[in-house]
Structure formats: structure tokens, C-alpha cells
Design an enzyme around this catalytic site. Structure first.
Site, mmCIF file in Angstrom:
data_model
loop_
_atom_site.group_PDB
_atom_site.id
_atom_site.type_symbol
_atom_site.label_atom_id
_atom_site.label_comp_id
_atom_site.label_asym_id
_atom_site.label_seq_id
_atom_site.Cartn_x
_atom_site.Cartn_y
_atom_site.Cartn_z
ATOM 1 N N HIS A 91 33.504 26.043 94.643
ATOM 2 C CA HIS A 91 33.399 25.733 96.083
ATOM 3 C C HIS A 91 33.181 27.041 96.823
ATOM 4 C CE1 HIS A 91 34.373 24.250 100.077
ATOM 5 N NE2 HIS A 91 34.485 22.998 99.599
ATOM 6 N N LYS B 169 -19.485 39.329 101.290
ATOM 7 C CA LYS B 169 -18.616 38.279 101.826
ATOM 8 C C LYS B 169 -17.564 38.801 102.811
ATOM 9 C CE LYS B 169 -18.523 34.488 100.600
ATOM 10 N NZ LYS B 169 -17.987 33.867 99.366
ATOM 11 N N LYS B 170 -17.420 38.051 103.910
ATOM 12 C CA LYS B 170 -16.318 38.246 104.872
ATOM 13 C C LYS B 170 -15.690 36.868 105.095
ATOM 14 C CE LYS B 170 -16.945 40.999 108.447
ATOM 15 N NZ LYS B 170 -17.534 41.630 109.657
ATOM 16 N N ASN B 171 -14.827 36.505 104.190
ATOM 17 C CA ASN B 171 -14.257 35.160 104.200
ATOM 18 C C ASN B 171 -13.131 35.025 105.223
ATOM 19 O OD1 ASN B 171 -15.946 34.672 102.009
ATOM 20 N ND2 ASN B 171 -14.373 35.275 100.533
ATOM 21 N N GLN C 26 32.489 14.487 109.717
ATOM 22 C CA GLN C 26 33.008 15.737 109.173
ATOM 23 C C GLN C 26 31.944 16.820 109.304
ATOM 24 O OE1 GLN C 26 35.478 15.444 105.731
ATOM 25 N NE2 GLN C 26 34.922 17.462 104.962
ATOM 26 N N SER D 201 35.862 22.894 105.446
ATOM 27 C CA SER D 201 34.709 23.751 105.139
ATOM 28 C C SER D 201 33.522 23.493 106.067
ATOM 29 C CB SER D 201 34.286 23.564 103.681
ATOM 30 O OG SER D 201 33.975 22.212 103.418
ATOM 31 N N SER E 123 -14.455 39.678 95.023
ATOM 32 C CA SER E 123 -14.487 40.613 93.893
ATOM 33 C C SER E 123 -15.880 40.682 93.283
ATOM 34 C CB SER E 123 -13.471 40.183 92.836
ATOM 35 O OG SER E 123 -13.824 38.907 92.310
ATOM 36 N N THR F 140 -18.296 16.909 118.452
ATOM 37 C CA THR F 140 -17.489 15.760 118.053
ATOM 38 C C THR F 140 -17.993 15.310 116.691
ATOM 39 O OG1 THR F 140 -18.958 14.191 119.190
ATOM 40 C CG2 THR F 140 -17.070 15.026 120.436
ATOM 41 N N HIS F 141 -17.083 15.008 115.784
ATOM 42 C CA HIS F 141 -17.424 14.671 114.395
ATOM 43 C C HIS F 141 -18.140 15.830 113.701
ATOM 44 C CE1 HIS F 141 -16.534 10.452 115.432
ATOM 45 N NE2 HIS F 141 -17.206 10.682 116.539
ATOM 46 N N GLU G 128 -7.542 30.438 106.444
ATOM 47 C CA GLU G 128 -7.331 29.562 105.295
ATOM 48 C C GLU G 128 -5.878 29.621 104.826
ATOM 49 O OE1 GLU G 128 -11.794 29.736 103.295
ATOM 50 O OE2 GLU G 128 -10.274 31.185 102.691
#
Length: 536
Positions: A69, A269-271, A213, A95, A264, A141-142, A276
Site C-alpha cells: 500500500h 524534400k521539406k516534409n 471515499q 488514503s 534520408s 470545401t471537400h 504530422e
């Protein structure tokens, strides 16, 4: 808690050391109240401090191996170290009195950190919104081009969502400002309600209205819901950033360090990895919120099925949410907003976004709506089919409309051309800004020329004035009070049947003038009492 997604200040609240420190804070407040009541000598406090200082978390954990305990282990170790004063420690408590009251303290501190970080995020978002109120982008939209709009207004929508979430966090903080020392099953068989109040006052907590309690777990569900609202807002914003950053658009880019690498294998790339990451972390928050919601239905006055869930879910939901909101604030501050890319995207479809305006103009000129719709659609879809293949001229839709004799005869070439002016689509943005920020961009710029240190109004105060009228007073008189407040220059944004007025004050304005107003105006023959509360 995963180190990768932990910030030091929040993480420190949920360590084992911090857990024991919060238990000690409750136990010391209890001892202090015993001293105040004359039931314990004053030296018990210094003895407790010395005993606590002599112990390490490992001592409590080792003792727990014997007792099975955790609270008993803590009390036994510290109590033994207190010698002949040890019997005062934990006197009359169970407690859960210590566990739940200390949990309220830690939860409240954690919510304050989140609140502070949310405020920083809102400041950053406001700066960007005011900067780009006149930046025209395409609304979607959509995922399909709809009509032009102000990018500042897009950001103001996100701001309003974060503001609602911030208010929920502040409400949750108040909801967690409760403790309990009512003992086993909450009957005060060992300590009185008066004594409980004395202890909780030292901790700046209120007594739980009806404790079993334990403190009811619906309070923690409300906390999780508030955190979920904030992280859902992060998720929605991050999702949009990911869309804006796509190669075909490039409208908004994440900050990218000089030595940062995007892939790599592919150096170009510039993600959008920050956005994300935030979308992924939002999924974990939903899991923790669901876990905590399962803890409400405990057996009778208590069981401990909630305990294991909270040991895992609470540290992680707070640490993860804190990390998310902080990262999102940095993303907003450093993101590259590219108006030239937005303009290129806007005209990519040859101005098809004006189709509704053309339809309305034809109908307003007397043409049958169905006939008008089919006419506009036939011209528009012919252009739409070429957009992603051969491409179209910047104002191809306008050119084709002007080449259509029927359209020109009914509406007129001058009227048709005017429908392609983008200013008309952002002319109402100041109205939105007034609603969201309490001030229009024009008003803000005017004040800024008069006052060098004028800040964008992301720090507006929201003040709640609650007026209790005498029983025989009609609601119409409550509305009269609201009108008086409007005339005095205070923008009442809500009047409720409970006679509660929510007042927004832009900028860093102090609520002192509201207190002054309350004293001078609200205190009248029909008012029984009033309360002024700064909500944010």
C-alpha cells in the site's frame, strides 16, 4: 511519459518525487490545522519537515514492497522518522483523502501550464491573423476550390476554436479546485467538516460537495474533455498546414532549419513533419480521454479500478498535451505564409470561384434559376476538365462568359467583369475580426499609431458579471441593465436568463473599470447582489 514528447516543467509535476511532495503538502496542511486547533504542538511541523527531508523515494518504494500500500508506506516511513510526534501524522485520514486532494493540486498546476502555453499560441495566431487579413486565398470545401476569402479570417477561425478550448481549460481548473478529508465513505466520522475546511483553505481548495471515499471522477473526465478540445484544435490546424504545404500548393510552409534534412534519400524534400507529428499525438490524447471516462462508474462509495488507469493516463495526457500545444505555438510563430503562392492557386482554375456570383447575377436579372445554373455549369465544367491537364488561362472563366452572348445580354459585360474582383470576397473580414478579437484591423492600426506599445488583442479579458435581482423583478429589467452597460462602452456579448453578463475587453485593459461600473450602476434598488469574476 516519453522523453521525446516531454517538456521539463510539466514532466516535473508527474514524477514520483512530485507525487510524494504533493502528498506531503496535504499532510503538512493537515498537521498545521491540528496545531491551529490546539490538538498538536507547533514543533510537529518542523519535526515533519526534518523527517521528510531524511527520506528518499526509494525508501517509500521499499516499504511498499512490505505493506502492499503506497500511502501506508509513505506514512509509516515519515511517521517513524518523526519519533514521538509521528502519531499526529495522517490522524483521522484515509488514503483517498491524501491521494485525491493531492491529485487536485497537481492537476490544477498542470492545467495552469497548459493555459499559459495556450495563451502564447493565441498570441502567435493573432499576430499572423492581423498580418494577413488582406491576404486573399482560395476557400475550399471537400478539398475542392470554392470561393476566395481572407487568409486572416481562416486563421481567426482557428483562433476562435483555441479560445473556446482555453475557456474549457480554465473551467476545468476551477472544477479541480476541490479536495476532501471526509474520511472513509465520506461521513466525517473522524474529522469534522469544519476541520476539513481549515485544511483545504491552506491549500486554496474547496471541499467536495458530496464525497464518497473519493472525489467523483466526472471532474477528471471534464479535465480530459477540455484537454481534448485543445488538442483537437491543434489537430485541425495541423491538418490544414499539411494540406497547405503540399507541392501543388506551397501556400504555407513549416519553419525549416538551415541544417535540417527532409529525407534520408531525397535531398529536395521539406516534409511537414511537425504538423504530422501533432496529428499523430492527437490520436493518443483521444485514447487517454476514453480511458479516463471509464473511471466514473466506481462500485458504491469506491473501488480502485480507476487507480491503474490514472497512473498511466494522467501523466501522459498532460505531458503530451503540453508538448503538442507548445510545438503548435512554435509552428504558428515560424510558419512561412506565402501570399504569392496563394494568388497563383487562386487563379489556377481560371476564376471558376466566381460561379455562384455569376449565377446570382443571372437570376437577379430575371433568368430562370434552373436555366441559369445549367448555363453557368456548362461553361464552368468545360474549363474544369482542362485545369489539371492542359491548364487554362488565369481568367479563362471570365473570357468564356464574355464570349457568351446570352450572358452578356442578360447581365452585361461590365457587371460580369466586376464579379471577378477579389476585394468583394474579403470585405466582411473586419466584421469577423470584431466578433473574434473585439476590434477590427482598421481600429487596431489606428490605435497603434496613437499608442506605440499597442498589442494585438489576443490577451482580451473575458469578465463575467452575475447580477441577482430581487424576486419580483422581471427579466426586462435585467435587459435594461445590459443596455446601460452597452451605453457605457462595455460590449456585452451574452445575456442569459440567470442575469449573467459576459464582457470582453480587448487588449491588456484592466477589469477595474468593470468593478467601478458594478459599484456605481449595478448596485441599485432592484439588485440584491452582484459578483464580478475575471473568467480569463
Amino acid at each position: 511519459m516519453i522523453e521525446r514528447y516531454s517538456r521539463p516543467e510539466m514532466k516535473a509535476i508527474w514524477t514520483e518525487d512530485a507525487k510524494y511532495a504533493s502528498w506531503a503538502e496535504v499532510e503538512k496542511a493537515h498537521l498545521s490545522a491540528l496545531v491551529d486547533s490546539g490538538e498538536a504542538p507547533i514543533e510537529v511541523l518542523s519535526v515533519f519537515d526534518a523527517a521528510l527531508k531524511s527520506k528518499k523515494p526509494s525508501d517509500f518504494l521499499n516499504r511498499e514492497q512490505e505493506t502492499g500500500h503506497d500511502v501506508i508506506a509513505f506514512v509509516s516511513e515519515v511517521g517513524d522518522a518523526m519519533g514521538d510526534k509521528g502519531h499526529f501524522l495522517h490522524k483521522g485520514l484515509t488514503s483517498s483523502d491524501v491521494l485525491d486532494t493531492s491529485l487536485s493540486l497537481r492537476t490544477r498546476k498542470s492545467l495552469q501550464i497548459i493555459s499559459n502555453t495556450l495563451q502564447k499560441l493565441r498570441e502567435n495566431l493573432t499576430n499572423q491573423a492581423f498580418l494577413h487579413v488582406n491576404t486573399v486565398c482560395i476557400g475550399r470545401t471537400h478539398g475542392i476550390h470554392a470561393e476566395p476569402m481572407s487568409f486572416g479570417q481562416v486563421l481567426s477561425s482557428h483562433f476562435a476554436e483555441f479560445q473556446r478550448a482555453h475557456h474549457e481549460i480554465l473551467d476545468a481548473q476551477k472544477l479541480m479546485s476541490f479536495g476532501k478529508l471526509s474520511g472513509a465513505v465520506g461521513t466525517y466520522s473522524q474529522l469534522s467538516p469544519k476541520f476539513e475546511m481549515a485544511v483545504l483553505n491552506k491549500l486554496e481548495l474547496e471541499p467536495e460537495l458530496v464525497a464518497t471515499q473519493v472525489i467523483p471522477r466526472d471532474r477528471l473526465v471534464a479535465v480530459a474533455s477540455a484537454i481534448l478540445a485543445a488538442t483537437n484544435a491543434v489537430d485541425r490546424f495541423s491538418t490544414n498546414v499539411r494540406h497547405w504545404a503540399r507541392t501543388e500548393l506551397g501556400e504555407v510552409l513549416e519553419p525549416f532549419g538551415k541544417k535540417q534534412k527532409g529525407s534520408s534519400a531525397m535531398p529536395h524534400k521539406k516534409n511537414p513533419i511537425l504538423a504530422e507529428n501533432l496529428c499523430g499525438l492527437a490520436r493518443t490524447i483521444r485514447g487517454f480521454a476514453g480511458m479516463l471516462s471509464e473511471n466514473v462508474a466506481l462500485w458504491h462509495e469506491r473501488d480502485i479500478s480507476h487507480s491503474s488507469v490514472e497512473r498511466m493516463a494522467l501523466p501522459d495526457i498532460f505531458v503530451t498535451a503540453d508538448f503538442m500545444i507548445s510545438r503548435c505555438a512554435s509552428l504558428i510563430e515560424g510558419m512561412q505564409i506565402r501570399p504569392e503562392a496563394m494568388n497563383a492557386t487562386l487563379w489556377r482554375t481560371g476564376g471558376l470561384w466566381a460561379s455562384q456570383s455569376v449565377l446570382t447575377a443571372l437570376v437577379s436579372s430575371g433568368m430562370n434559376r434552373t436555366e441559369a445554373y445549367e448555363l453557368v455549369q456548362s461553361i464552368a465544367l468545360n474549363i474544369s476538365a482542362k485545369v489539371t491537364t492542359s491548364g487554362v488561362a488565369q481568367k479563362q472563366f471570365l473570357d468564356d462568359l464574355l464570349a457568351n452572348k446570352k450572358v452578356c445580354e442578360i447581365v452585361g459585360s461590365k457587371t460580369i467583369s466586376a464579379l471577378f474582383e477579389t476585394d468583394r470576397y474579403i470585405s466582411s473580414a473586419p466584421v469577423t475580426f470584431k466578433r473574434v478579437f473585439g476590434i477590427t484591423p482598421e481600429e487596431f492600426n489606428r490605435k497603434k499609431t496613437e499608442q506605440v506599445n499597442q498589442k494585438v488583442p489576443s490577451l482580451q479579458k473575458v469578465i463575467k458579471v452575475t447580477v441577482e435581482l430581487l424576486p419580483d423583478v422581471l427579466d426586462t429589467e435585467a435587459k435594461t441593465i445590459a443596455n446601460d452597460m452597452k451605453l457605457s462602452g462595455n460590449a456585452v456579448i451574452s445575456l442569459r436568463q440567470q442575469k449573467s453578463f459576459f464582457i470582453r475587453m480587448a487588449g491588456d485593459a484592466s477589469p477595474e473599470n468593470i468593478n467601478k461600473y458594478a459599484c456605481e450602476v449595478l448596485h441599485n434598488p432592484v439588485t440584491e447582489q452582484y459578483k464580478v469574476e475575471v473568467v480569463q
